[in-house]
Design a protein around this motif. Structure first.
Motif, PDB file in Angstrom:
ATOM      1  N   GLY A 195       0.781  -1.237  -0.109  1.00 36.16           N
ATOM      2  CA  GLY A 195       0.255  -0.166   0.033  1.00 36.16           C
ATOM      3  C   GLY A 195       0.866   1.333   0.050  1.00 36.16           C
ATOM      4  N   CYS A 196       1.792   1.184   0.875  1.00 37.28           N
ATOM      5  CA  CYS A 196       2.889   2.385   0.800  1.00 37.28           C
ATOM      6  C   CYS A 196       3.527   2.706  -0.257  1.00 37.28           C
ATOM      7  N   GLY A 197       3.901   1.465  -1.040  1.00 40.28           N
ATOM      8  CA  GLY A 197       4.353   1.482  -2.340  1.00 40.28           C
ATOM      9  C   GLY A 197       3.595   2.140  -3.500  1.00 40.28           C
ATOM     10  N   VAL A 198       2.179   1.936  -3.296  1.00 44.99           N
ATOM     11  CA  VAL A 198       1.346   2.375  -4.242  1.00 44.99           C
ATOM     12  C   VAL A 198       1.153   4.069  -4.156  1.00 44.99           C
ATOM     13  N   GLY A 199       1.219   4.140  -2.595  1.00 46.63           N
ATOM     14  CA  GLY A 199       1.485   5.762  -2.169  1.00 46.63           C
ATOM     15  C   GLY A 199       2.502   6.355  -2.771  1.00 46.63           C
ATOM     16  N   PHE A 200       3.765   5.811  -2.824  1.00 47.99           N
ATOM     17  CA  PHE A 200       4.850   6.187  -3.336  1.00 47.99           C
ATOM     18  C   PHE A 200       4.822   6.683  -4.864  1.00 47.99           C
ATOM     19  N   LYS A 201       4.166   5.789  -5.657  1.00 48.94           N
ATOM     20  CA  LYS A 201       4.000   5.922  -6.998  1.00 48.94           C
ATOM     21  C   LYS A 201       2.829   7.175  -7.392  1.00 48.94           C
TER      22      LYS A 201
END
Length: 562
Positions: A195-201
């Motif tokens: 989820g945090c990875g999607v936030g980073f994108k």
């Protein structure tokens, strides 16, 4: 324990890769087992680069998400950044909110209360947004199934942007944008982001409007690496790049909140395992014991002294969490034996006063004793809520889906899920879940398995090998720490047990005339007699470096002996 040696790749493949990389065939074998078969693959693996990250606009709806956020900023709207109370959710909220606040002040955060609201987007959270004049909610690590919640928000003129990584249902919520690489109609090249990875994108895409490059966003990667480690997503592709550079930030220039957590444990350099066992449980403890807001406060605090204050409070929550999970595990094991369910295909236990914040940990603990799909229920309001954990190779999410007639709601992954049901449905569900697992689980999935990369001799273990293996880091699913197998070794007479209950085993071992090596086996104290009187035995282990009094030595971390 079942010991399973990974199949050896084709000889010509090994020879070819060994030749093009100029490494031993043994190393080439380890690489091919990890899907690395060409010089180009190896280059990306051994030399992770931020240039390997994909264009965020390849993600379906990213353009819509960016357009809506920019419109909100232009119109001076209030933006609410909403996320789950676990590590992935709180790091994602900390990341997106702190990024937006660098250039826009009207941003607040919201973490649902684990007990009053439960997992994911909540009506209470939407009401909070409505009462406080928020017209845009960015939901992180949740929302992919929140069809009714998004419709409820729409009636109140509140728009949603969803950033999730869980599996979607048959229909998507009618949000302004739904960012989820697991959407069937999303062609983003990598679908294993957390989820945090999607936030980073999302912030990567927003950054393009401000002429920011990836180098301007590296400072946020300590949060992303922490989420990747905690959420146990595959350590491949983008995740590996983000974790690799995130670890550098954690070790060199972390944000004050992470620095304060690390400061308490006094460890010089952290690897991904340390993030899993030191940083993640402490961040998680806030949401488990008190409230996830405490984790966001810690992770977005700029003043180190204030961060230290938050960190010491969280340390106490973590200590309380340990006491609770030990006590509840004891009670749950007793319940299984009293109900004579030791021979079941599942462990399903319930007690209404169990602390909801630790039932997921307890489920994992029960698997250590009874290796099978496990659900731990407690009372949550007028409903029963559970955390599910699974065993290697068995998809607990699919099993829950097969029993979903008995459930109010459920969500999660192959190995971990959550659900709620009504009290009157508990027994019917318990029976249905036992039946579906009994019908679908493979017999060998009920015995824990150690997957072995290669058989080696002690003579093969050298400082050079350690140096190469260190370049395999960071480790995680699909790139696990290599596990080795050695036959016919002996303890030299130093065998002893360690720990309050003699649960660990320490040996000094040799094979033939090799140099002796220290070996430590956590939880293997009961196998000490196998090593006595210079008896030969076989061992499965990982190779570690042990630091003691500023001296570094090679140590074997035993996984099992026979």
């Amino acid at each position: 324990m079942r010991w399973t040696l990974k199949p050896k790749p084709a000889e010509e493949k090994i020879k070819h890769l060994a030749q093009v990389l100029n490494v031993e065939e043994f190393i080439a074998t380890l690489l091919i087992q990890r899907g690395i078969e060409t010089f180009e693959d190896a280059k990306h693996f051994f030399r992770p680069s931020l240039d390997d990250l994909h264009d965020p606009y390849l993600m379906k709806d990213m353009d819509k998400a960016v357009e809506r956020i920019e419109k909100a900023i232009a119109n001076q709207e209030n933006i609410l950044v909403f996320g789950d109370y676990d590590v992935d959710g709180t790091t994602a909220v900390s990341l997106v909110s702190s990024y937006l606040r660098t250039y826009y002040p009207n941003v607040a955060t919201y973490i649902p209360d684990r007990y009053a609201e439960g997992y994911g987007v909540s009506y209470k959270g939407i009401d909070f947004a409505d009462d406080n004049g928020f017209s845009l909610i960015i939901a992180l690590d949740c929302g992919i199934k929140s069809i009714d919640h998004v419709a409820y928000a729409k009636e109140r003129n509140i728009d949603f942007i969803i950033c999730d990584h869980h599996r979607p249902g048959a229909f998507l919520p009618e949000a302004i944008a739904v960012l989820d690489p697991k959407r069937e109609d999303c062609e983003y090249p990598y679908d294993e982001l957390c989820g945090c990875g999607v936030g980073f994108k999302l912030i990567q895409a927003l950054g393009t409007n401000r002429n920011q490059t990836i180098d301007d966003l590296v400072l946020y990667l300590d949060l992303v690496a922490t989420a990747i480690a905690a959420d146990i997503v595959p350590m491949t592709g983008e995740n590996r790049v983000l974790a690799y550079f995130g670890l550098q930030v954690i070790n060199e220039e972390p944000r004050p909140g992470i620095k304060a957590l690390v400061h308490q444990v006094k460890k010089k350099t952290l690897d991904i395992t340390d993030v899993v066992f030191i940083i993640a449980p402490r961040i998680n403890a806030a949401g488990r014991i008190k409230h996830g807001n405490h984790a966001v406060e810690l992770l977005t605090e700029f003043d180190f002294e204030q961060a230290q204050q938050f960190a010491s409070e969280i340390e106490q929550y973590n200590s309380d969490r340990k006491d609770l999970d030990k006590q509840i595990t004891k009670e749950a094991l007793l319940q299984i034996t009293e109900n004579q369910e030791e021979k079941n295909f599942t462990s399903v236990v319930f007690q209404e006063d169990w602390h909801k914040g630790v039932i997921g940990i307890v489920a994992s603990r029960l698997i250590e004793t009874y290796y099978r799909p496990t659900l731990v229920f407690t009372k949550s309001g007028d409903k029963y809520a559970a955390s599910a954990r699974s065993v290697k190779g068995f998809d607990v999410y699919n099993a829950l889906e097969a029993c979903s007639d008995h459930l109010e709601q459920f969500g999660g992954h192959m190995y971990a899920a959550g659900m709620t049901l009504t009290a009157e449905n508990y027994i019917n569900f318990k029976n249905a879940f036992e039946k579906i697992v009994q019908e679908t689980i493979q017999p060998d999935q009920l015995t824990p398995e150690i997957t072995i990369d290669a058989e080696i001799n002690f003579d093969d273990i050298s400082p050079k090998l350690i140096r190469i293996l260190k370049q395999f880091e960071p480790f995680g699913p699909l790139n696990m720490t290599p596990v080795f197998f050695t036959k016919k070794i002996k303890d030299t007479g130093y065998a002893k047990t360690l720990g309050a209950e003699d649960e660990h085993l320490k040996l000094f071992v040799k094979q033939n005339n090799s140099e002796g090596l220290t070996a430590i086996g956590f939880g293997l104290g009961n196998k000490k007699e196998l090593t006595g009187n210079q008896k030969e035995f076989d061992a499965v282990y990982c190779i570690d470096e042990n630091e003691w009094n500023d001296k570094v030595s090679i140590q074997l971390r035993l996984k099992d002996i026979k």
